[in-house]
Design a protein around this motif. Structure first.
Motif, PDB file in Angstrom:
ATOM      1  N   SER A  33     -76.670  40.947   3.575  1.00 32.05           N
ATOM      2  CA  SER A  33     -75.275  40.494   3.609  1.00 32.05           C
ATOM      3  C   SER A  33     -74.477  41.255   4.657  1.00 32.05           C
ATOM      4  O   SER A  33     -73.641  40.669   5.361  1.00 32.05           O
ATOM      5  N   THR A  46     -74.175  31.682   4.359  1.00 34.51           N
ATOM      6  CA  THR A  46     -74.552  30.979   3.136  1.00 34.51           C
ATOM      7  C   THR A  46     -75.401  31.883   2.250  1.00 34.51           C
ATOM      8  O   THR A  46     -76.017  32.852   2.722  1.00 34.51           O
ATOM      9  N   LEU A  47     -75.432  31.543   0.980  1.00 32.38           N
ATOM     10  CA  LEU A  47     -76.271  32.282   0.040  1.00 32.38           C
ATOM     11  C   LEU A  47     -77.737  32.194   0.446  1.00 32.38           C
ATOM     12  O   LEU A  47     -78.488  33.169   0.337  1.00 32.38           O
ATOM     13  N   LYS A  58     -82.869  32.976  -4.743  1.00 32.19           N
ATOM     14  CA  LYS A  58     -81.525  32.889  -5.312  1.00 32.19           C
ATOM     15  C   LYS A  58     -81.503  33.438  -6.734  1.00 32.19           C
ATOM     16  O   LYS A  58     -80.496  34.004  -7.175  1.00 32.19           O
ATOM     17  N   TYR A  62     -78.765  36.188  -8.111  1.00 29.38           N
ATOM     18  CA  TYR A  62     -77.887  36.040  -9.272  1.00 29.38           C
ATOM     19  C   TYR A  62     -78.222  37.005 -10.402  1.00 29.38           C
ATOM     20  O   TYR A  62     -77.427  37.167 -11.330  1.00 29.38           O
ATOM     21  N   GLN A  66     -72.817  38.076  -8.889  1.00 29.81           N
ATOM     22  CA  GLN A  66     -72.288  36.816  -9.392  1.00 29.81           C
ATOM     23  C   GLN A  66     -71.989  35.826  -8.270  1.00 29.81           C
ATOM     24  O   GLN A  66     -72.013  34.618  -8.488  1.00 29.81           O
ATOM     25  N   SER A  67     -71.680  36.367  -7.078  1.00 35.68           N
ATOM     26  CA  SER A  67     -71.251  35.501  -5.982  1.00 35.68           C
ATOM     27  C   SER A  67     -71.297  36.275  -4.672  1.00 35.68           C
ATOM     28  O   SER A  67     -71.531  37.487  -4.651  1.00 35.68           O
ATOM     29  N   LYS A  68     -71.047  35.574  -3.558  1.00 32.59           N
ATOM     30  CA  LYS A  68     -70.919  36.249  -2.262  1.00 32.59           C
ATOM     31  C   LYS A  68     -69.782  37.264  -2.306  1.00 32.59           C
ATOM     32  O   LYS A  68     -69.885  38.344  -1.721  1.00 32.59           O
ATOM     33  N   GLU A  69     -68.695  36.901  -2.976  1.00 37.80           N
ATOM     34  CA  GLU A  69     -67.558  37.825  -3.059  1.00 37.80           C
ATOM     35  C   GLU A  69     -67.948  39.116  -3.770  1.00 37.80           C
ATOM     36  O   GLU A  69     -67.473  40.200  -3.418  1.00 37.80           O
ATOM     37  N   ASP A  70     -68.813  39.004  -4.755  1.00 32.23           N
ATOM     38  CA  ASP A  70     -69.283  40.183  -5.475  1.00 32.23           C
ATOM     39  C   ASP A  70     -70.028  41.132  -4.537  1.00 32.23           C
ATOM     40  O   ASP A  70     -69.878  42.358  -4.617  1.00 32.23           O
ATOM     41  N   HIS A 128     -60.996  37.968   1.945  1.00 28.28           N
ATOM     42  CA  HIS A 128     -61.726  37.041   1.077  1.00 28.28           C
ATOM     43  C   HIS A 128     -61.868  37.564  -0.350  1.00 28.28           C
ATOM     44  O   HIS A 128     -62.347  36.835  -1.223  1.00 28.28           O
ATOM     45  N   HIS A 133     -61.338  42.239  -7.859  1.00 29.34           N
ATOM     46  CA  HIS A 133     -62.002  42.800  -6.685  1.00 29.34           C
ATOM     47  C   HIS A 133     -60.975  43.284  -5.664  1.00 29.34           C
ATOM     48  O   HIS A 133     -61.071  44.404  -5.144  1.00 29.34           O
TER      49      HIS A 133
END
Length: 210
Positions: A33, A46-47, A58, A62, A66-70, A128, A133
């Motif tokens: 990332s 993208t994930l 994936k 997970y 939880q997400s890209k933001e995480d 973002h 967060h």
């Protein structure tokens, strides 16, 4: 003959010879990332790109996030937690105000050299973050700013720094000057962190010290 997509995807999955390594899995996802957020930007990453870069699935992603933001939040925390810990130690170790400020400037520049991708992402992609967060990262950023602001104010109150400056503006100037170096400073170039630190300290302290 072309391999089926499912077979190709399975062949890319990371295998752990010594058994499943949760810390290694998490690190691989963060490192993938880091590279992608810096090169492509948070929005355009993208994930699938993240898990491909980490040679994972994936499902593995997970399991840890939880997400890209995480992941973005994790990246911000890695940088800020390291800086805050080191900044607190500087304040405790140095009794002279000018020495504290000099050491903090060097810390900021060393952070850019060691965590360049983290710093770039912090300033370019922090927008973002949302909700808890954003609140948590903002609190940590404010703590770092308050440490520098407090040192400058202490110097003003003690009569060691000029009284015709505002500590908050000086602190923002120092932070901005140091942070911008991620755009041009090359740790492998002709100037070292110490060289840049010396010049920045000359600019700042010559303008502050009475």
């Amino acid at each position: 003959m072309t391999e089926p997509a499912e077979t190709t995807a399975k062949s890319r999955r990371r295998r752990w010879p010594q058994g499943y390594d949760p810390q290694g899995t998490r690190r691989a996802l963060v490192d993938s990332s880091l590279h992608l957020f810096e090169q492509e930007g948070f929005d355009r990453t993208t994930l699938q790109q993240i898990v491909d870069g980490a040679n994972l699935t994936k499902g593995a992603f997970y399991h840890h996030f939880q997400s890209k933001e995480d992941v973005l939040w994790q990246i911000q925390n890695e940088y800020l937690d390291t800086q805050i810990k080191a900044a607190r130690a500087i304040v405790e170790q140095h009794s002279d105000i000018a020495d504290q400020l000099r050491a903090l400037i060097r810390l900021s520049l060393s952070g850019v050299a060691s965590y360049r991708a983290h710093v770039a992402i912090f300033y370019q992609e922090r927008r973002h973050l949302t909700g808890e967060h954003l609140r948590a990262v903002t609190e940590k950023r404010d703590e770092l700013e308050a440490l520098i602001c407090g040192i400058v104010q202490h110097g003003i109150d003690a009569g060691k720094f000029r009284s015709n400056v505002t500590s908050r503006i000086v602190a923002f100037g120092i932070i901005g000057m140091c942070a911008s170096t991620f755009q041009w400073f090359n740790p492998d170039g002709t100037m070292s962190v110490d060289d840049v630190t010396d010049q920045f300290c000359t600019l700042v302290l010559d303008g502050l010290v009475v």
